[in-house]
Design a protein around this motif. Structure first.
Motif, PDB file in Angstrom:
ATOM      1  N   ILE A  67       0.948  -1.293   0.148  1.00 36.88           N
ATOM      2  CA  ILE A  67       0.029  -0.050   0.181  1.00 36.88           C
ATOM      3  C   ILE A  67       0.857   1.368  -0.175  1.00 36.88           C
ATOM      4  CG2 ILE A  67      -1.948   1.282   1.438  1.00 36.88           C
ATOM      5  CD1 ILE A  67      -2.671  -1.449   2.486  1.00 36.88           C
ATOM      6  N   LEU A  68       0.960   1.809  -1.227  1.00 35.91           N
ATOM      7  CA  LEU A  68       2.156   2.736  -1.486  1.00 35.91           C
ATOM      8  C   LEU A  68       2.053   4.003  -0.752  1.00 35.91           C
ATOM      9  CD1 LEU A  68       2.920   2.397  -5.200  1.00 35.91           C
ATOM     10  CD2 LEU A  68       4.234   1.305  -3.244  1.00 35.91           C
ATOM     11  N   SER A  69       0.736   4.337  -0.308  1.00 39.68           N
ATOM     12  CA  SER A  69       0.529   5.645   0.428  1.00 39.68           C
ATOM     13  C   SER A  69       0.758   5.486   1.698  1.00 39.68           C
ATOM     14  CB  SER A  69      -0.996   5.820   0.650  1.00 39.68           C
ATOM     15  OG  SER A  69      -1.627   4.742   0.851  1.00 39.68           O
ATOM     16  N   LEU A  70       1.020   4.085   2.567  1.00 35.47           N
ATOM     17  CA  LEU A  70       1.493   3.814   3.640  1.00 35.47           C
ATOM     18  C   LEU A  70       3.099   3.660   3.802  1.00 35.47           C
ATOM     19  CD1 LEU A  70      -1.569   1.902   5.074  1.00 35.47           C
ATOM     20  CD2 LEU A  70      -1.088   4.195   5.411  1.00 35.47           C
ATOM     21  N   TRP A  71       3.622   3.044   2.690  1.00 36.40           N
ATOM     22  CA  TRP A  71       4.795   2.937   2.589  1.00 36.40           C
ATOM     23  C   TRP A  71       5.649   4.229   2.638  1.00 36.40           C
ATOM     24  CZ3 TRP A  71       8.140  -1.429   1.103  1.00 36.40           C
ATOM     25  CH2 TRP A  71       7.628  -2.647   1.507  1.00 36.40           C
ATOM     26  N   LYS A  72       5.110   5.376   2.046  1.00 38.22           N
ATOM     27  CA  LYS A  72       5.671   6.663   2.086  1.00 38.22           C
ATOM     28  C   LYS A  72       5.810   7.128   3.471  1.00 38.22           C
ATOM     29  CE  LYS A  72       4.252   7.419  -2.547  1.00 38.22           C
ATOM     30  NZ  LYS A  72       3.212   8.233  -3.526  1.00 38.22           N
ATOM     31  N   LYS A  73       4.932   6.613   4.293  1.00 34.09           N
ATOM     32  CA  LYS A  73       4.913   7.298   5.753  1.00 34.09           C
ATOM     33  C   LYS A  73       5.759   6.076   6.606  1.00 34.09           C
ATOM     34  CE  LYS A  73       0.522   9.611   5.706  1.00 34.09           C
ATOM     35  NZ  LYS A  73       1.004  10.894   5.809  1.00 34.09           N
ATOM     36  N   ASP A  74       6.256   5.225   5.921  1.00 32.63           N
ATOM     37  CA  ASP A  74       7.327   4.309   6.789  1.00 32.63           C
ATOM     38  C   ASP A  74       6.397   3.370   7.528  1.00 32.63           C
ATOM     39  OD1 ASP A  74      10.017   3.341   6.777  1.00 32.63           O
ATOM     40  OD2 ASP A  74      10.033   3.955   8.669  1.00 32.63           O
ATOM     41  N   ILE A  75       5.122   3.021   7.058  1.00 32.15           N
ATOM     42  CA  ILE A  75       4.187   1.834   7.443  1.00 32.15           C
ATOM     43  C   ILE A  75       4.256   0.761   6.255  1.00 32.15           C
ATOM     44  CG2 ILE A  75       2.055   1.377   8.097  1.00 32.15           C
ATOM     45  CD1 ILE A  75       1.644   4.335   9.138  1.00 32.15           C
ATOM     46  N   LYS A  76       5.248  -0.234   6.672  1.00 33.60           N
ATOM     47  CA  LYS A  76       5.447  -1.403   5.537  1.00 33.60           C
ATOM     48  C   LYS A  76       4.302  -2.281   5.634  1.00 33.60           C
ATOM     49  CE  LYS A  76       9.204   0.974   4.704  1.00 33.60           C
ATOM     50  NZ  LYS A  76       9.220   1.824   3.854  1.00 33.60           N
ATOM     51  N   VAL A  77       3.081  -2.064   5.071  1.00 35.67           N
ATOM     52  CA  VAL A  77       1.938  -2.679   5.019  1.00 35.67           C
ATOM     53  C   VAL A  77       1.853  -3.129   3.485  1.00 35.67           C
ATOM     54  CG1 VAL A  77       0.989  -2.316   7.307  1.00 35.67           C
ATOM     55  CG2 VAL A  77       0.343  -1.204   4.996  1.00 35.67           C
ATOM     56  N   LEU A  78       1.486  -4.430   3.440  1.00 39.07           N
ATOM     57  CA  LEU A  78       1.021  -5.167   2.038  1.00 39.07           C
ATOM     58  C   LEU A  78      -0.470  -5.472   2.230  1.00 39.07           C
ATOM     59  CD1 LEU A  78       4.487  -6.159   2.800  1.00 39.07           C
ATOM     60  CD2 LEU A  78       3.904  -6.230   0.468  1.00 39.07           C
ATOM     61  N   ARG A  79      -1.210  -5.947   0.934  1.00 35.69           N
ATOM     62  CA  ARG A  79      -2.210  -6.331   0.591  1.00 35.69           C
ATOM     63  C   ARG A  79      -2.113  -7.632  -0.343  1.00 35.69           C
ATOM     64  NH1 ARG A  79      -3.839  -0.925  -2.677  1.00 35.69           N
ATOM     65  NH2 ARG A  79      -2.313  -1.185  -4.031  1.00 35.69           N
ATOM     66  N   VAL A  80      -3.224  -8.489   0.155  1.00 39.47           N
ATOM     67  CA  VAL A  80      -3.193  -9.860  -0.490  1.00 39.47           C
ATOM     68  C   VAL A  80      -4.627  -9.508  -1.356  1.00 39.47           C
ATOM     69  CG1 VAL A  80      -3.598 -12.324  -0.443  1.00 39.47           C
ATOM     70  CG2 VAL A  80      -1.819 -10.937   1.090  1.00 39.47           C
ATOM     71  N   ARG A  81      -4.595 -10.063  -2.567  1.00 40.11           N
ATOM     72  CA  ARG A  81      -5.641 -10.011  -3.331  1.00 40.11           C
ATOM     73  C   ARG A  81      -5.994 -11.374  -3.873  1.00 40.11           C
ATOM     74  NH1 ARG A  81      -6.520  -6.782  -8.912  1.00 40.11           N
ATOM     75  NH2 ARG A  81      -4.618  -8.221  -9.717  1.00 40.11           N
ATOM     76  N   PHE A  82      -7.014 -12.064  -3.946  1.00 39.28           N
ATOM     77  CA  PHE A  82      -7.319 -13.388  -4.273  1.00 39.28           C
ATOM     78  C   PHE A  82      -7.993 -13.562  -5.649  1.00 39.28           C
ATOM     79  CE2 PHE A  82      -7.845 -12.365   0.535  1.00 39.28           C
ATOM     80  CZ  PHE A  82      -7.016 -13.122   0.863  1.00 39.28           C
ATOM     81  N   GLY A  83      -7.716 -14.416  -6.403  1.00 41.41           N
ATOM     82  CA  GLY A  83      -8.060 -14.890  -7.734  1.00 41.41           C
ATOM     83  C   GLY A  83      -9.355 -15.531  -7.629  1.00 41.41           C
ATOM     84  N   SER A  84      -9.987 -16.013  -6.576  1.00 40.68           N
ATOM     85  CA  SER A  84     -10.976 -16.941  -6.483  1.00 40.68           C
ATOM     86  C   SER A  84     -12.315 -15.944  -6.375  1.00 40.68           C
ATOM     87  CB  SER A  84     -10.888 -17.763  -5.216  1.00 40.68           C
ATOM     88  OG  SER A  84     -11.336 -17.147  -4.015  1.00 40.68           O
ATOM     89  N   GLU A  85     -13.499 -16.528  -6.862  1.00 37.48           N
ATOM     90  CA  GLU A  85     -14.686 -15.797  -6.575  1.00 37.48           C
ATOM     91  C   GLU A  85     -15.014 -15.933  -5.469  1.00 37.48           C
ATOM     92  OE1 GLU A  85     -17.900 -17.101  -9.346  1.00 37.48           O
ATOM     93  OE2 GLU A  85     -16.358 -17.346 -11.151  1.00 37.48           O
ATOM     94  N   GLU A  86     -14.700 -16.696  -4.434  1.00 37.31           N
ATOM     95  CA  GLU A  86     -15.164 -16.786  -3.038  1.00 37.31           C
ATOM     96  C   GLU A  86     -14.790 -15.642  -2.238  1.00 37.31           C
ATOM     97  OE1 GLU A  86     -14.631 -21.362  -3.992  1.00 37.31           O
ATOM     98  OE2 GLU A  86     -13.430 -19.499  -4.461  1.00 37.31           O
ATOM     99  N   ALA A  87     -13.774 -15.070  -2.628  1.00 43.99           N
ATOM    100  CA  ALA A  87     -13.079 -13.886  -1.814  1.00 43.99           C
ATOM    101  C   ALA A  87     -13.185 -12.717  -2.747  1.00 43.99           C
ATOM    102  CB  ALA A  87     -11.657 -14.317  -1.368  1.00 43.99           C
ATOM    103  N   ALA A  88     -13.723 -12.813  -3.861  1.00 42.05           N
ATOM    104  CA  ALA A  88     -13.603 -11.463  -4.704  1.00 42.05           C
ATOM    105  C   ALA A  88     -13.977 -10.276  -3.879  1.00 42.05           C
ATOM    106  CB  ALA A  88     -14.541 -11.586  -5.887  1.00 42.05           C
ATOM    107  N   GLY A  89     -13.208  -9.128  -3.862  1.00 36.72           N
ATOM    108  CA  GLY A  89     -13.294  -8.033  -3.175  1.00 36.72           C
ATOM    109  C   GLY A  89     -12.694  -7.908  -1.805  1.00 36.72           C
ATOM    110  N   TYR A  90     -12.389  -8.967  -1.231  1.00 33.41           N
ATOM    111  CA  TYR A  90     -11.678  -9.070   0.208  1.00 33.41           C
ATOM    112  C   TYR A  90     -10.005  -8.933  -0.053  1.00 33.41           C
ATOM    113  CZ  TYR A  90     -16.000 -10.830   2.185  1.00 33.41           C
ATOM    114  OH  TYR A  90     -17.202 -10.926   2.683  1.00 33.41           O
ATOM    115  N   ARG A  91      -9.509  -8.324   0.830  1.00 33.07           N
ATOM    116  CA  ARG A  91      -8.258  -8.142   1.020  1.00 33.07           C
ATOM    117  C   ARG A  91      -7.842  -8.477   2.236  1.00 33.07           C
ATOM    118  NH1 ARG A  91      -9.451  -7.563  -3.421  1.00 33.07           N
ATOM    119  NH2 ARG A  91      -8.952  -5.959  -5.172  1.00 33.07           N
ATOM    120  N   ILE A  92      -6.363  -9.170   2.297  1.00 35.71           N
ATOM    121  CA  ILE A  92      -6.004  -9.001   3.888  1.00 35.71           C
ATOM    122  C   ILE A  92      -4.679  -8.131   3.783  1.00 35.71           C
ATOM    123  CG2 ILE A  92      -4.462 -10.708   5.247  1.00 35.71           C
ATOM    124  CD1 ILE A  92      -6.089 -13.123   4.306  1.00 35.71           C
ATOM    125  N   ILE A  93      -4.717  -7.406   4.523  1.00 43.51           N
ATOM    126  CA  ILE A  93      -3.653  -6.402   5.028  1.00 43.51           C
ATOM    127  C   ILE A  93      -2.807  -6.900   6.112  1.00 43.51           C
ATOM    128  CG2 ILE A  93      -3.087  -3.833   5.597  1.00 43.51           C
ATOM    129  CD1 ILE A  93      -5.323  -4.454   2.994  1.00 43.51           C
TER     130      ILE A  93
END
Length: 145
Positions: A67-93
């Motif tokens: 999440i680049l807006s947070l990395w710029k603030k030295d908050i090193k978080v990432l997001r996981v996006r899923f390819g499956s329909e069961e979890a479409a729209g969900y993200r794990i941060i």
């Protein structure tokens, strides 16, 4: 290698369970796979800094991006996006952490800070969004020494 699910992320899963039991079951299974499969853990642990999603990770084709807006603030978080329909729209941060123990050994840890649904939460990583503010607060509590 250690994976933790922050209390607030557990609350997120509980909140979604009432509305979308199938998706939460899928997300729980993904979290268990990350804990059990070192190749998936390693793929998520790598610090990635790129604008587009990288090569999918593991048999579930997890896609990771910071999440680049947070990395710029030295908050090193990432997001996981899923390819499956069961979890479409969900993200794990999550945040990868390389922590030195009192005995001098290092532990690699992934801390899941939030689970969001981009559609129902109206979440697009805005800095002023309440979930983003919570992620910042939780990150700072975990990693400030």
């Amino acid at each position: 290698m250690e994976l933790t699910v922050h209390f607030n992320a557990e609350q997120d899963l509980d909140r979604f369970f009432e509305k979308d039991e199938e998706a939460v079951g899928y997300l729980d299974a993904v979290i268990e796979m990350i804990q059990a499969n070192s190749a998936i853990f390693d793929g998520l642990y790598e610090n990635k800094y790129f604008r587009e999603y990288g090569k999918p990770i593991g048999p579930l084709d997890l896609e990771v991006k910071p999440i680049l807006s947070l990395w710029k603030k030295d908050i090193k978080v990432l997001r996981v996006r899923f390819g499956s329909e069961e979890a479409a729209g969900y993200r794990i941060i999550y945040a990868p952490c390389h922590e030195k123990q009192p005995n001098g050994a290092y532990i690699r840890r992934i801390d899941i800070l939030a689970v969001v649904n981009k559609n129902t939460d109206k979440f697009n990583y805005q800095l002023d969004h309440p979930i983003t503010q919570r992620i910042i607060k939780d990150y700072e509590e975990l990693y400030s020494n």
